[in-house]
Write an enzyme that holds these catalytic residues in place. Structure first.
Site, short mmCIF file in Angstrom:
data_model
loop_
_atom_site.label_atom_id
_atom_site.label_comp_id
_atom_site.label_asym_id
_atom_site.label_seq_id
_atom_site.Cartn_x
_atom_site.Cartn_y
_atom_site.Cartn_z
N LYS A 22 0.85 -1.21 0.00
CA LYS A 22 0.00 0.00 0.00
C LYS A 22 0.88 1.24 0.00
O LYS A 22 0.65 2.18 -0.77
CB LYS A 22 -0.87 -0.02 1.24
N ASN A 23 1.94 1.23 0.83
CA ASN A 23 2.75 2.44 1.00
C ASN A 23 3.77 2.63 -0.10
O ASN A 23 4.53 3.60 -0.07
CB ASN A 23 3.42 2.45 2.38
N ARG A 92 -3.89 10.41 5.39
CA ARG A 92 -2.73 11.29 5.53
C ARG A 92 -1.87 11.26 4.27
O ARG A 92 -1.27 12.26 3.89
CB ARG A 92 -1.91 10.82 6.73
N CYS A 116 -4.14 12.19 13.32
CA CYS A 116 -4.85 10.92 13.13
C CYS A 116 -4.68 10.17 14.44
O CYS A 116 -4.05 10.67 15.37
CB CYS A 116 -4.30 10.16 11.94
N ARG A 121 1.22 14.11 13.45
CA ARG A 121 1.68 13.86 12.07
C ARG A 121 1.72 15.14 11.23
O ARG A 121 1.02 15.29 10.25
CB ARG A 121 0.81 12.77 11.45
N ASP A 304 5.28 0.06 12.11
CA ASP A 304 4.03 -0.57 11.64
C ASP A 304 3.92 -2.03 12.09
O ASP A 304 2.90 -2.66 11.85
CB ASP A 304 3.94 -0.50 10.11
N ILE A 326 8.82 6.39 16.98
CA ILE A 326 8.43 7.14 15.78
C ILE A 326 7.20 8.00 16.03
O ILE A 326 7.19 9.18 15.73
CB ILE A 326 8.17 6.18 14.59
N ARG A 396 -8.25 -0.78 5.63
CA ARG A 396 -7.43 0.27 4.99
C ARG A 396 -6.09 -0.30 4.55
O ARG A 396 -5.48 0.18 3.61
CB ARG A 396 -7.18 1.42 5.96
C1 EPZ Z 1 4.75 6.66 6.57
O1 EPZ Z 1 4.00 7.67 7.20
C2 EPZ Z 1 3.80 5.48 6.39
N1 EPZ Z 1 2.67 5.90 5.54
C3 EPZ Z 1 3.29 5.04 7.76
O2 EPZ Z 1 2.43 3.92 7.58
C4 EPZ Z 1 4.48 4.63 8.61
O3 EPZ Z 1 4.02 4.26 9.89
C5 EPZ Z 1 5.45 5.81 8.72
O4 EPZ Z 1 5.84 6.24 7.40
C6 EPZ Z 1 6.70 5.47 9.49
O5 EPZ Z 1 7.35 4.38 8.89
C7 EPZ Z 1 2.86 5.98 4.21
O6 EPZ Z 1 3.93 5.71 3.68
C8 EPZ Z 1 1.67 6.38 3.40
P1 EPZ Z 1 6.88 9.91 8.64
P2 EPZ Z 1 4.58 9.17 7.23
O7 EPZ Z 1 6.76 11.21 7.91
O8 EPZ Z 1 5.41 9.43 6.04
C9 EPZ Z 1 7.33 13.11 12.09
C10 EPZ Z 1 0.25 2.97 7.54
O9 EPZ Z 1 -0.85 2.88 8.03
N2 EPZ Z 1 7.22 14.13 11.03
O10 EPZ Z 1 8.00 8.98 8.28
O11 EPZ Z 1 3.42 10.04 7.52
C11 EPZ Z 1 6.04 12.31 12.24
O12 EPZ Z 1 5.13 12.99 13.09
C12 EPZ Z 1 1.07 4.17 7.91
O13 EPZ Z 1 0.68 2.20 6.72
C13 EPZ Z 1 7.34 15.47 11.36
O14 EPZ Z 1 7.52 15.82 12.52
O15 EPZ Z 1 5.52 9.12 8.51
C14 EPZ Z 1 6.53 11.01 12.84
O16 EPZ Z 1 6.67 11.19 14.24
C15 EPZ Z 1 0.88 4.41 9.37
N3 EPZ Z 1 7.23 16.40 10.36
C16 EPZ Z 1 7.92 10.83 12.21
O17 EPZ Z 1 8.30 12.14 11.71
C17 EPZ Z 1 7.03 16.07 9.05
O18 EPZ Z 1 6.98 16.97 8.19
C18 EPZ Z 1 7.95 9.86 11.04
O19 EPZ Z 1 6.88 10.23 10.20
C19 EPZ Z 1 6.91 14.69 8.74
C20 EPZ Z 1 7.02 13.75 9.74
#
Ligand code: EPZ
Length: 416
Positions: A22-23, A92, A116, A121, A304, A326, A396
């Site tokens: 999915k991702n 998201r 969420c 996020r 995840d 994370i 989802r």
């Molecule tokens: C991706 O989310 C995945 N989603 C998530 O899977 C996964 O859990 C996550 O990466 C971590 O591996 C998709 O790829 C669509 P991040 P993402 O930006 O990109 C902080 C699922 O259900 N952050 O790597 O949104 C954030 O808050 C989902 O499959 C900022 O602070 O995650 C988090 O604490 C759940 N500012 C950390 O970084 C930003 O601008 C990592 O978030 C961006 C992120």
């Protein structure tokens, strides 16, 4: 509201096929915005999030079709640059249209994703990168409005390795004027899959899969036809399901090299995992051993898989410490597992899990995608009946999970 009813205690036996990631599908679908033409993505799982992304792209004027495992995206005419709140708030990953739209159309208006279940996020790192590339950014009425005649190459350092942030800015840089360096970039296999698509489209990218990615912007890109990678989290979830039921299954169509950290930790817990010619063979032990885990960006142990791993540890022969580094609120499954008898104590980002002989079936509620998978796994091992409510969370990220579990012997059914 649909529910899953599970009779626990059956060791899983047989073979299961893993679907597409999915991702990986979500960012690859948004990459189609970067060039006019007809794009095809195959090995796409039939999930709610894919349909939501399809709706969002259709709102932009893109022709979206999904049949079998193939998504077709016709991107000749982009008629809107706006992603409305009603769609963005449900997923998201909608933020992934921001950069391709600015790169192709010079403008994008995307509703801020809002929080969420698992945390705030924010997308500040996505916007920081766009600003460095010369974009004009306004935040008004819950929307982020970005404008740039043509983005310029820049040097961008991520305070935190962000998966979609890395993906978004890799797409922005592909059509920018000049060279962009992404430092402390995310190294997930899904980031590499997107880079492979962009390179097929004509982008010049080096270093995807490492923490430094160099993109030399080009004038234009061409449409693509690409098969995405298997879902490593779905594969990990079935490894965990075999582990907790003392089962013996073969997992087909997964990419073993993407499972490293999970396999290492599951082996420490006593699972026997071997790569065979036609798949990954996994056997669960008589009794699981306690193992400490801390979630980290790839190649570390994936966040995840944290909830699924905690379920295993809840019946291990000892105490485990599970730290979520994370997301700030990714322990919603704990309260539900405790209803099934688990002995878990949370202090800040660490959960102390004291293993008990076995869980007891109970009515539980899914709260977020991966937490709901951990409750299904718990139900497979628990004594008695477990009813998992709000399975739309599960749908989802898992395509009809009960249809994959039934052939393995699981006593599971969906009721309305
Ligand atoms: C991706 O989310 C995945 N989603 C998530 O899977 C996964 O859990 C996550 O990466 C971590 O591996 C998709 O790829 C669509 P991040 P993402 O930006 O990109 C902080 C699922 O259900 N952050 O790597 O949104 C954030 O808050 C989902 O499959 C900022 O602070 O995650 C988090 O604490 C759940 N500012 C950390 O970084 C930003 O601008 C990592 O978030 C961006 C992120």
């Amino acid at each position: 509201m649909e529910k899953l009813v599970i009779e626990g205690g059956v060791p899983l036996r047989g073979e299961v096929n893993i679907g597409g990631a999915k991702n990986a599908a979500l960012p690859v679908m948004t990459a189609s915005i970067l060039s006019p033409g007809e794009n095809i993505v195959s090995n796409v799982p039939n999930l709610k999030d894919i349909a939501t992304m399809g709706k969002l792209l259709a709102r932009l004027g893109i022709g979206f079709q999904f049949s079998g495992d193939k998504v077709t995206l016709k991107t000749d005419n982009i008629t809107s640059v706006e992603a409305p709140y009603d769609l963005v708030r449900t997923m998201r990953a909608s933020v992934l249209i921001l950069c391709p739209l600015v790169a192709r159309m010079g403008e994008a208006k995307v509703s801020l994703p809002g929080g969420c279940a698992i945390g705030a996020r924010p997308i500040n790192l996505h916007l920081m990168g766009l600003e460095k590339m010369g974009a004009e950014i306004h935040l008004t009425e819950g929307y982020v409005h970005v404008k740039a005649r043509r983005l310029k190459g820049a040097s961008i350092y991520f305070d935190i390795p962000t998966v979609t942030g890395t993906e978004n800015l890799m797409m922005a840089a592909s059509l920018a004027d000049g060279v962009t360096m992404l430092e402390n970039a995310a190294m997930e296999p899904e980031v590499v899959d997107l880079a492979n698509v962009l390179i097929k489209m004509g982008a010049e990218i080096q270093g995807a899969g490492t923490s430094v990615i160099r993109i030399n912007g080009v004038e234009n890109l061409k449409p693509f036809n690409y098969r995405i990678i298997p879902d490593r989290i779905e594969a990990g979830t079935f490894l965990a399901a075999a582990g907790i039921t003392g089962g013996d299954i073969k997992i087909k169509n997964c990419n073993f090299s993407h499972l490293d950290a999970m396999v290492i930790k599951l082996k420490e817990a006593g699972l026997i995992i071997n790569q065979e010619s036609d798949g990954v063979r996994v056997k669960g032990p008589e009794r699981l051993k306690p193992v400490d885990v801390k979630t980290m960006p790839y190649p570390g142990f994936p966040t995840d898989m944290q909830a699924q791993f905690m379920t295993l540890m809840s019946i291990a022969d000892g105490t485990s410490l599970i730290t979520e580094s994370i997301f700030e609120n990714r322990f919603m499954h704990v309260a539900e597992l405790k209803r099934m008898g688990a002995n878990i104590k949370i202090q800040g980002a660490t959960a102390t899990v004291r293993g008990i002989p076995s869980l007891t079936g109970a009515p539980v509620m899914a709260t977020d995608l991966r937490a709901s998978a951990s409750l299904v796994i718990a139900g497979l091992a628990a004594k008695g009946t477990t009813v998992v409510d709000r399975v739309y969370h599960l749908d989802r990220g898992y395509e009809q999970i009960e249809e994959k579990l039934k052939p393995l012997g699981a006593k599971i059914k969906r009721i309305r």
